[in-house]
Structure formats: C-alpha cells, structure tokens
Design an enzyme around this catalytic site. Structure first.
Site, PDB file in Angstrom:
ATOM      1  N   ASP A  17      47.564  29.051  77.139  1.00  0.00           N
ATOM      2  CA  ASP A  17      48.407  29.474  76.010  1.00  0.00           C
ATOM      3  C   ASP A  17      47.631  29.240  74.719  1.00  0.00           C
ATOM      4  O   ASP A  17      46.647  28.483  74.698  1.00  0.00           O
ATOM      5  CB  ASP A  17      49.715  28.664  75.986  1.00  0.00           C
ATOM      6  CG  ASP A  17      50.631  29.090  74.831  1.00  0.00           C
ATOM      7  OD1 ASP A  17      50.755  30.313  74.596  1.00  0.00           O
ATOM      8  OD2 ASP A  17      51.188  28.219  74.143  1.00  0.00           O
ATOM      9  N   SER A  18      48.101  29.875  73.656  1.00  0.00           N
ATOM     10  CA  SER A  18      47.471  29.641  72.357  1.00  0.00           C
ATOM     11  C   SER A  18      47.711  28.206  71.886  1.00  0.00           C
ATOM     12  O   SER A  18      47.026  27.736  70.988  1.00  0.00           O
ATOM     13  CB  SER A  18      48.034  30.625  71.338  1.00  0.00           C
ATOM     14  OG  SER A  18      49.445  30.469  71.264  1.00  0.00           O
ATOM     15  N   TYR A  49      48.037  32.734  67.527  1.00  0.00           N
ATOM     16  CA  TYR A  49      47.429  34.013  67.895  1.00  0.00           C
ATOM     17  C   TYR A  49      48.277  35.174  67.331  1.00  0.00           C
ATOM     18  O   TYR A  49      47.776  36.264  67.115  1.00  0.00           O
ATOM     19  CB  TYR A  49      47.395  34.174  69.421  1.00  0.00           C
ATOM     20  CG  TYR A  49      46.306  33.422  70.152  1.00  0.00           C
ATOM     21  CD1 TYR A  49      45.590  32.383  69.565  1.00  0.00           C
ATOM     22  CD2 TYR A  49      46.004  33.761  71.466  1.00  0.00           C
ATOM     23  CE1 TYR A  49      44.607  31.702  70.277  1.00  0.00           C
ATOM     24  CE2 TYR A  49      45.020  33.087  72.179  1.00  0.00           C
ATOM     25  CZ  TYR A  49      44.321  32.052  71.579  1.00  0.00           C
ATOM     26  OH  TYR A  49      43.356  31.390  72.288  1.00  0.00           O
ATOM     27  N   GLY A  50      49.558  34.882  67.170  1.00  0.00           N
ATOM     28  CA  GLY A  50      50.524  35.960  66.895  1.00  0.00           C
ATOM     29  C   GLY A  50      50.322  36.718  65.604  1.00  0.00           C
ATOM     30  O   GLY A  50      50.864  37.811  65.432  1.00  0.00           O
ATOM     31  N   CYS A  80      50.836  32.777  77.281  1.00  0.00           N
ATOM     32  CA  CYS A  80      51.034  33.227  75.898  1.00  0.00           C
ATOM     33  C   CYS A  80      51.470  34.691  75.892  1.00  0.00           C
ATOM     34  O   CYS A  80      50.766  35.555  76.430  1.00  0.00           O
ATOM     35  CB  CYS A  80      49.717  33.072  75.147  1.00  0.00           C
ATOM     36  SG  CYS A  80      49.754  33.661  73.465  1.00  0.00           S
ATOM     37  N   THR A  82      51.609  36.702  73.353  1.00  0.00           N
ATOM     38  CA  THR A  82      50.727  37.514  72.506  1.00  0.00           C
ATOM     39  C   THR A  82      49.457  37.879  73.283  1.00  0.00           C
ATOM     40  O   THR A  82      49.046  39.043  73.304  1.00  0.00           O
ATOM     41  CB  THR A  82      50.370  36.732  71.224  1.00  0.00           C
ATOM     42  OG1 THR A  82      51.577  36.331  70.585  1.00  0.00           O
ATOM     43  CG2 THR A  82      49.552  37.568  70.284  1.00  0.00           C
ATOM     44  N   GLU A 160      57.241  24.254  66.539  1.00  0.00           N
ATOM     45  CA  GLU A 160      56.131  23.300  66.482  1.00  0.00           C
ATOM     46  C   GLU A 160      56.529  22.039  65.707  1.00  0.00           C
ATOM     47  O   GLU A 160      56.057  20.947  65.984  1.00  0.00           O
ATOM     48  CB  GLU A 160      54.932  23.938  65.764  1.00  0.00           C
ATOM     49  CG  GLU A 160      54.251  25.019  66.546  1.00  0.00           C
ATOM     50  CD  GLU A 160      53.110  24.482  67.391  1.00  0.00           C
ATOM     51  OE1 GLU A 160      52.457  23.531  66.971  1.00  0.00           O
ATOM     52  OE2 GLU A 160      52.903  25.028  68.495  1.00  0.00           O
ATOM     53  N   CYS A 194      58.371  35.125  73.287  1.00  0.00           N
ATOM     54  CA  CYS A 194      57.374  34.206  72.735  1.00  0.00           C
ATOM     55  C   CYS A 194      57.598  32.846  73.376  1.00  0.00           C
ATOM     56  O   CYS A 194      58.739  32.414  73.562  1.00  0.00           O
ATOM     57  CB  CYS A 194      57.539  34.113  71.216  1.00  0.00           C
ATOM     58  SG  CYS A 194      56.466  32.875  70.462  1.00  0.00           S
ATOM     59  N   THR A 195      56.492  32.192  73.696  1.00  0.00           N
ATOM     60  CA  THR A 195      56.563  30.887  74.381  1.00  0.00           C
ATOM     61  C   THR A 195      57.428  29.863  73.648  1.00  0.00           C
ATOM     62  O   THR A 195      58.030  28.995  74.267  1.00  0.00           O
ATOM     63  CB  THR A 195      55.144  30.275  74.458  1.00  0.00           C
ATOM     64  OG1 THR A 195      54.546  30.363  73.158  1.00  0.00           O
ATOM     65  CG2 THR A 195      54.303  30.989  75.474  1.00  0.00           C
ATOM     66  N   HIS A 196      57.427  29.938  72.311  1.00  0.00           N
ATOM     67  CA  HIS A 196      58.092  28.895  71.527  1.00  0.00           C
ATOM     68  C   HIS A 196      59.609  29.070  71.433  1.00  0.00           C
ATOM     69  O   HIS A 196      60.310  28.125  71.088  1.00  0.00           O
ATOM     70  CB  HIS A 196      57.528  28.891  70.099  1.00  0.00           C
ATOM     71  CG  HIS A 196      56.161  28.314  70.006  1.00  0.00           C
ATOM     72  ND1 HIS A 196      55.083  28.853  70.666  1.00  0.00           N
ATOM     73  CD2 HIS A 196      55.691  27.226  69.349  1.00  0.00           C
ATOM     74  CE1 HIS A 196      54.001  28.132  70.387  1.00  0.00           C
ATOM     75  NE2 HIS A 196      54.349  27.138  69.593  1.00  0.00           N
TER      76      HIS A 196
HETATM   77  N1  DGL Z   1      51.996  31.586  72.327  1.00  0.00           N
HETATM   78  C1  DGL Z   1      52.377  32.603  71.358  1.00  0.00           C
HETATM   79  C2  DGL Z   1      53.245  33.656  72.066  1.00  0.00           C
HETATM   80  O1  DGL Z   1      53.869  33.398  73.081  1.00  0.00           O
HETATM   81  C3  DGL Z   1      53.129  32.019  70.182  1.00  0.00           C
HETATM   82  C4  DGL Z   1      52.290  31.171  69.271  1.00  0.00           C
HETATM   83  C5  DGL Z   1      51.149  31.940  68.627  1.00  0.00           C
HETATM   84  O2  DGL Z   1      51.385  32.817  67.766  1.00  0.00           O
HETATM   85  O3  DGL Z   1      50.018  31.661  68.980  1.00  0.00           O
HETATM   86  O4  DGL Z   1      53.307  34.764  71.599  1.00  0.00           O
END
Ligand code: DGL
Length: 282
Positions: A17-18, A49-50, A80, A82, A160, A194-196
């Site tokens: 993941d990012s 990354y997004g 991730c 993204t 976060e 999105c993971t978050h």
């Molecule tokens: N892991 C990214 C996603 O699921 C979210 C965090 C990022 O932007 O890196 O899209």
C-alpha cells in the site's frame, strides 16, 4: 511439480500500500487466511499516491512490487486503490510468475452485488476517480449501473490523524457527499474506494443515513485471493502459524501509532522494519 508448488505455498503473501490504510485489507486477509504469512509494505515516505500522476504512481508501484518479489512472495496484493486503479495491468504484465491482484475489481463486485437500484456512488482519491477504473469495473459487471464518483482527499488526512468521528469529520463528509445523496433519486450504495475510508464508516453512516449500503473492498479481496490461491494450489499447509512482517519506507514509530486505527493489533516502532524508499536503482 507438486513439490515445487508445495514449497511455493509456504512463501509469504506480499501486500503493498502507499502507507498505512492498506492495513484494513491486511486485516481482512489475515481473518480469512489465519495460517498464511504476510509481508506488508507501506510506502509511507511517498504517501499520498492519490494526488500524484499516473506515471509516478506506476513507477512507485513497480519499485515496491520489485522489492517484495525479490524478498520471495507467492503472490502480490495491491491493497492501495490508487495503485490498483492506475498500475495493476502493468504490474501483472511485469510480474507474470506470480498472481497479482488489486482491490478495484473485488470492490466493484461488492458494490454491484449489494446495490439493488444499480445507482452506486464511489468515493476515492483524485487519481482513482480521474482514472475511471471503478466506473469501468462496475459497468463491466453490471452494465445497467449508474455510477457517480467523487474524490474525497481530505478523508485520507483525517484517517491518518485518527480523526474518524466527530463534527469536523461529519462537516467535511457533508461537503463532499450532500449533493450526491440529497437528491430525489440518490444512490443506494456508497462504495469506499480508498484504503483509508473504512475507518470513517460510522461518520459516513451518520451523514448519508441508515438506508445507504456502505461497501468496501477488503472482504471481497480476501475471498478473491483465497479462491485464487486455492485454484493455484498455493494455500499454505494448515500446520503453519500465520505471521506478519511490517515494513515501511519512513516513520516506523508513526506507522505503529497510526496502525492502531486500522489493525486489531498493537504495534511498536520496533515491530516495523524501515526499508529504502527507492528500493531499486532506476
Ligand atoms: N492507499 C490510497 C488508496 O487506497 C490512499 C492514500 C494515498 O493517497 O496514498 O487510494
């Protein structure tokens, strides 16, 4: 051949993941497959990354995957959204010797299965929304679907920070979501792309109301991976006790602290191995 696949089956599953949010996917994977060993890599030095360009995300994803493949893994989960949205075909092409799966297709499948009306709202990062991967994946499964997608980058920062509930989170959620849901014919499903976002579930529920289905890709990704490993005879022998190695490219202490919001396990900085952000020379 059988022996070879037996010894491959004992290798760990690589999860990338990012940053820290992919732990929501890891959690589901560990629940589904408690005997497996996992290596989780969070590219915390380069998160988010997004908001980055497809070219940069692809470059980061290839580097992370190369690093994990060199460690010896039997398959790769791109946790991730993204990176899955922007780089999955490239990763699958580059690493043909192992199964590589992302979270977008399983997430889209979960959304399609849950929605009754076929009206699905997807929330994700800017790059995921712009690339259109969720919209395409949903349409491929269900061509009568009507999909609206909205980038909600501030949700990543809130998660976060550990701000998952309360008036500030809900106010921001209202700003992002009200015009999608305050219509006479709103979507019946909100897909958390999105993971978050799963850690904000309660606040999102308060904002969109009880009648909207909230869906994320963690569970369906875990089921998809289990099926895939099963068909490739790569399920680990059940005598093995599951374990996870945590790696990050920056901020081991912070990773451990924030991980508490995403994982059912207490971590300390010493549990997180720091690895070089560039992984391989270009
Ligand atoms: N892991 C990214 C996603 O699921 C979210 C965090 C990022 O932007 O890196 O899209």
């Amino acid at each position: 051949m059988i022996n070879n696949s037996r010894s491959r089956a004992t290798l760990p599953i690589g999860v990338f993941d990012s940053g820290i949010g992919g732990l929501t996917v890891l959690r589901a994977l560990r629940t589904h497959m408690p005997n497996e060993q996992f290596i989780y890599l969070g590219d915390t030095a380069r998160l988010p990354y997004g908001s980055k360009s497809p070219k940069t995300i692809q470059q980061y994803a290839i580097q992370a995957a190369t690093f994990l493949v060199n460690r010896g893994i039997k398959c790769l989960v791109v946790a991730c959204n993204t990176a899955s949205a922007v780089a999955l075909p490239l990763l699958q092409q580059q690493f043909q010797s192992i199964p590589v799966i992302g979270v977008v297709k399983p997430g889209a499948a979960a959304g399609c299965e849950t929605s009754i009306t076929g009206k699905i709202a997807v929330i994700a990062t800017e790059s995921t929304v712009q690339g259109g991967a969720y919209q395409q994946a949903i349409k491929q499964i269900r061509n009568d679907a009507y999909v609206v997608a909205r980038a909600c980058p501030l949700f990543v920062a809130l998660a976060e920070e550990g701000w998952t509930t309360g008036p500030i989170v809900e106010e921001i959620a209202h700003r992002y979501l009200d015009d999608l849901f305050a219509t006479s014919d709103p979507p019946d499903t909100l897909l958390l792309g999105c993971t978050h976002f799963p850690v904000l579930r309660q606040s999102l529920r308060n904002v969109v109301g009880e009648s909207i289905h909230l869906v994320d890709s963690a569970q369906t990704t875990a089921s998809a991976l289990q099926k895939l490993l099963d068909s490739a005879q790569l399920i680990t022998p059940s005598v093995i006790v599951g374990s996870t190695v945590f790696m990050a490219t920056d901020g081991a202490e912070r990773f451990a602290r924030v991980a508490a919001h995403f994982l059912d396990q207490h971590l300390s900085g010493a549990d997180v191995e720091l690895v070089e952000p560039t992984f391989v020379k270009q």
